[in-house]
Design a protein around this motif. Structure first.
Motif, PDB file in Angstrom:
ATOM      1  N   GLY A 147       0.818  -1.202   0.000  1.00  0.00           N
ATOM      2  CA  GLY A 147       0.000   0.000   0.000  1.00  0.00           C
ATOM      3  C   GLY A 147       0.849   1.248   0.000  1.00  0.00           C
ATOM      4  O   GLY A 147       1.938   1.287  -0.563  1.00  0.00           O
ATOM      5  N   ARG A 148       0.374   2.251   0.655  1.00  0.00           N
ATOM      6  CA  ARG A 148       1.063   3.542   0.721  1.00  0.00           C
ATOM      7  C   ARG A 148       2.452   3.403   1.318  1.00  0.00           C
ATOM      8  O   ARG A 148       2.689   2.581   2.189  1.00  0.00           O
ATOM      9  CB  ARG A 148       0.267   4.503   1.593  1.00  0.00           C
ATOM     10  CG  ARG A 148      -1.120   4.775   1.074  1.00  0.00           C
ATOM     11  CD  ARG A 148      -1.727   5.851   1.868  1.00  0.00           C
ATOM     12  NE  ARG A 148      -1.529   7.043   1.066  1.00  0.00           N
ATOM     13  CZ  ARG A 148      -2.143   8.180   1.277  1.00  0.00           C
ATOM     14  NH1 ARG A 148      -2.949   8.309   2.283  1.00  0.00           N
ATOM     15  NH2 ARG A 148      -1.946   9.200   0.493  1.00  0.00           N
ATOM     16  N   ARG A 149       3.342   4.284   0.862  1.00  0.00           N
ATOM     17  CA  ARG A 149       4.706   4.341   1.396  1.00  0.00           C
ATOM     18  C   ARG A 149       4.740   5.417   2.477  1.00  0.00           C
ATOM     19  O   ARG A 149       4.394   6.563   2.215  1.00  0.00           O
ATOM     20  CB  ARG A 149       5.700   4.637   0.293  1.00  0.00           C
ATOM     21  CG  ARG A 149       5.748   3.507  -0.737  1.00  0.00           C
ATOM     22  CD  ARG A 149       6.870   3.671  -1.721  1.00  0.00           C
ATOM     23  NE  ARG A 149       8.172   3.842  -1.087  1.00  0.00           N
ATOM     24  CZ  ARG A 149       8.969   2.836  -0.694  1.00  0.00           C
ATOM     25  NH1 ARG A 149       8.588   1.607  -0.873  1.00  0.00           N
ATOM     26  NH2 ARG A 149      10.139   3.076  -0.143  1.00  0.00           N
ATOM     27  N   VAL A 150       5.155   5.026   3.676  1.00  0.00           N
ATOM     28  CA  VAL A 150       5.148   5.924   4.825  1.00  0.00           C
ATOM     29  C   VAL A 150       6.534   5.962   5.445  1.00  0.00           C
ATOM     30  O   VAL A 150       7.168   4.918   5.619  1.00  0.00           O
ATOM     31  CB  VAL A 150       4.128   5.449   5.889  1.00  0.00           C
ATOM     32  CG1 VAL A 150       4.110   6.383   7.081  1.00  0.00           C
ATOM     33  CG2 VAL A 150       2.735   5.311   5.292  1.00  0.00           C
ATOM     34  N   THR A 151       6.989   7.165   5.793  1.00  0.00           N
ATOM     35  CA  THR A 151       8.216   7.324   6.557  1.00  0.00           C
ATOM     36  C   THR A 151       7.855   7.817   7.945  1.00  0.00           C
ATOM     37  O   THR A 151       7.083   8.772   8.086  1.00  0.00           O
ATOM     38  CB  THR A 151       9.172   8.336   5.887  1.00  0.00           C
ATOM     39  OG1 THR A 151       9.611   7.791   4.649  1.00  0.00           O
ATOM     40  CG2 THR A 151      10.383   8.614   6.758  1.00  0.00           C
ATOM     41  N   ILE A 152       8.395   7.159   8.960  1.00  0.00           N
ATOM     42  CA  ILE A 152       8.177   7.555  10.348  1.00  0.00           C
ATOM     43  C   ILE A 152       9.504   8.038  10.903  1.00  0.00           C
ATOM     44  O   ILE A 152      10.508   7.320  10.856  1.00  0.00           O
ATOM     45  CB  ILE A 152       7.636   6.393  11.192  1.00  0.00           C
ATOM     46  CG1 ILE A 152       6.295   5.924  10.616  1.00  0.00           C
ATOM     47  CG2 ILE A 152       7.512   6.803  12.652  1.00  0.00           C
ATOM     48  CD1 ILE A 152       5.749   4.684  11.259  1.00  0.00           C
ATOM     49  N   ILE A 153       9.500   9.247  11.426  1.00  0.00           N
ATOM     50  CA  ILE A 153      10.693   9.832  12.031  1.00  0.00           C
ATOM     51  C   ILE A 153      10.592   9.627  13.536  1.00  0.00           C
ATOM     52  O   ILE A 153       9.706  10.156  14.187  1.00  0.00           O
ATOM     53  CB  ILE A 153      10.807  11.339  11.698  1.00  0.00           C
ATOM     54  CG1 ILE A 153      10.835  11.547  10.189  1.00  0.00           C
ATOM     55  CG2 ILE A 153      12.025  11.950  12.375  1.00  0.00           C
ATOM     56  CD1 ILE A 153      11.994  10.878   9.481  1.00  0.00           C
ATOM     57  N   GLY A 154      11.500   8.832  14.070  1.00  0.00           N
ATOM     58  CA  GLY A 154      11.527   8.550  15.503  1.00  0.00           C
ATOM     59  C   GLY A 154      11.307   7.078  15.762  1.00  0.00           C
ATOM     60  O   GLY A 154      10.297   6.512  15.338  1.00  0.00           O
ATOM     61  N   ASP A 155      12.271   6.441  16.418  1.00  0.00           N
ATOM     62  CA  ASP A 155      12.219   4.997  16.636  1.00  0.00           C
ATOM     63  C   ASP A 155      11.891   4.610  18.071  1.00  0.00           C
ATOM     64  O   ASP A 155      12.170   3.503  18.510  1.00  0.00           O
ATOM     65  CB  ASP A 155      13.559   4.361  16.227  1.00  0.00           C
ATOM     66  CG  ASP A 155      14.686   4.745  17.172  1.00  0.00           C
ATOM     67  OD1 ASP A 155      14.554   5.764  17.887  1.00  0.00           O
ATOM     68  OD2 ASP A 155      15.699   4.030  17.204  1.00  0.00           O
ATOM     69  N   GLY A 156      11.270   5.523  18.805  1.00  0.00           N
ATOM     70  CA  GLY A 156      10.867   5.200  20.168  1.00  0.00           C
ATOM     71  C   GLY A 156       9.647   4.294  20.177  1.00  0.00           C
ATOM     72  O   GLY A 156       9.255   3.733  19.138  1.00  0.00           O
ATOM     73  N   ALA A 157       9.022   4.159  21.332  1.00  0.00           N
ATOM     74  CA  ALA A 157       7.856   3.286  21.450  1.00  0.00           C
ATOM     75  C   ALA A 157       6.721   3.729  20.535  1.00  0.00           C
ATOM     76  O   ALA A 157       6.081   2.903  19.882  1.00  0.00           O
ATOM     77  CB  ALA A 157       7.376   3.232  22.899  1.00  0.00           C
ATOM     78  N   MET A 158       6.481   5.054  20.447  1.00  0.00           N
ATOM     79  CA  MET A 158       5.381   5.534  19.609  1.00  0.00           C
ATOM     80  C   MET A 158       5.680   5.320  18.131  1.00  0.00           C
ATOM     81  O   MET A 158       4.821   4.848  17.383  1.00  0.00           O
ATOM     82  CB  MET A 158       5.106   7.020  19.878  1.00  0.00           C
ATOM     83  CG  MET A 158       3.949   7.564  19.060  1.00  0.00           C
ATOM     84  SD  MET A 158       2.393   6.664  19.269  1.00  0.00           S
ATOM     85  CE  MET A 158       1.965   7.117  20.926  1.00  0.00           C
ATOM     86  N   GLY A 159       6.889   5.659  17.695  1.00  0.00           N
ATOM     87  CA  GLY A 159       7.254   5.461  16.303  1.00  0.00           C
ATOM     88  C   GLY A 159       7.204   3.997  15.904  1.00  0.00           C
ATOM     89  O   GLY A 159       6.721   3.641  14.823  1.00  0.00           O
ATOM     90  N   THR A 160       7.704   3.148  16.775  1.00  0.00           N
ATOM     91  CA  THR A 160       7.704   1.708  16.499  1.00  0.00           C
ATOM     92  C   THR A 160       6.285   1.161  16.463  1.00  0.00           C
ATOM     93  O   THR A 160       5.947   0.341  15.597  1.00  0.00           O
ATOM     94  CB  THR A 160       8.554   0.966  17.541  1.00  0.00           C
ATOM     95  OG1 THR A 160       9.873   1.530  17.551  1.00  0.00           O
ATOM     96  CG2 THR A 160       8.643  -0.516  17.235  1.00  0.00           C
ATOM     97  N   THR A 161       5.443   1.605  17.372  1.00  0.00           N
ATOM     98  CA  THR A 161       4.042   1.178  17.381  1.00  0.00           C
ATOM     99  C   THR A 161       3.342   1.622  16.096  1.00  0.00           C
ATOM    100  O   THR A 161       2.616   0.838  15.477  1.00  0.00           O
ATOM    101  CB  THR A 161       3.306   1.743  18.614  1.00  0.00           C
ATOM    102  OG1 THR A 161       3.934   1.219  19.795  1.00  0.00           O
ATOM    103  CG2 THR A 161       1.841   1.372  18.608  1.00  0.00           C
ATOM    104  N   CYS A 162       3.559   2.865  15.694  1.00  0.00           N
ATOM    105  CA  CYS A 162       2.970   3.349  14.433  1.00  0.00           C
ATOM    106  C   CYS A 162       3.456   2.515  13.252  1.00  0.00           C
ATOM    107  O   CYS A 162       2.664   2.158  12.381  1.00  0.00           O
ATOM    108  CB  CYS A 162       3.317   4.816  14.212  1.00  0.00           C
ATOM    109  SG  CYS A 162       2.464   5.966  15.304  1.00  0.00           S
TER     110      CYS A 162
END
Length: 85
Positions: A2-17
């Motif tokens: 599906g869509r290509r998403v970049t997440i900035i931040g590898d903490g708990a919230m970023g990893t959960t997202c």
């Protein structure tokens, strides 16, 4: 995928997202400010520091490289704690 998403931040919230978006069919790139941490997450397929016990789907690309992190992304998510912005 599906869509290509970049997440900035590898903490708990970023990893959960990243996990949730990957489970919904998105192609996810998770960026870490720490290349060694990104390498470890890629190798172990888990964020042992911030979200131990929750495996990362193979479709999640973890990177510590700045260059090209947004390449091809249709959506960017900031998961950086406000005190570090």
């Amino acid at each position: 995928m599906g869509r290509r998403v970049t997440i900035i931040g590898d903490g708990a919230m970023g990893t959960t997202c990243a996990r949730m978006l990957a489970e919904s069919g998105c192609s996810v790139r998770l960026w870490s400010a720490f290349p060694d941490a990104a390498d470890e997450m890629n190798r172990l397929r888990e964020n042992r520091r911030f979200l131990p016990g929750f495996p990362l789907d193979e479709s999640i690309e973890v990177t510590g490289a700045d260059e090209g992190v947004f390449e091809g992304a249709e959506l960017a998510v900031s998961a950086v704690p406000t005190q570090f912005m």
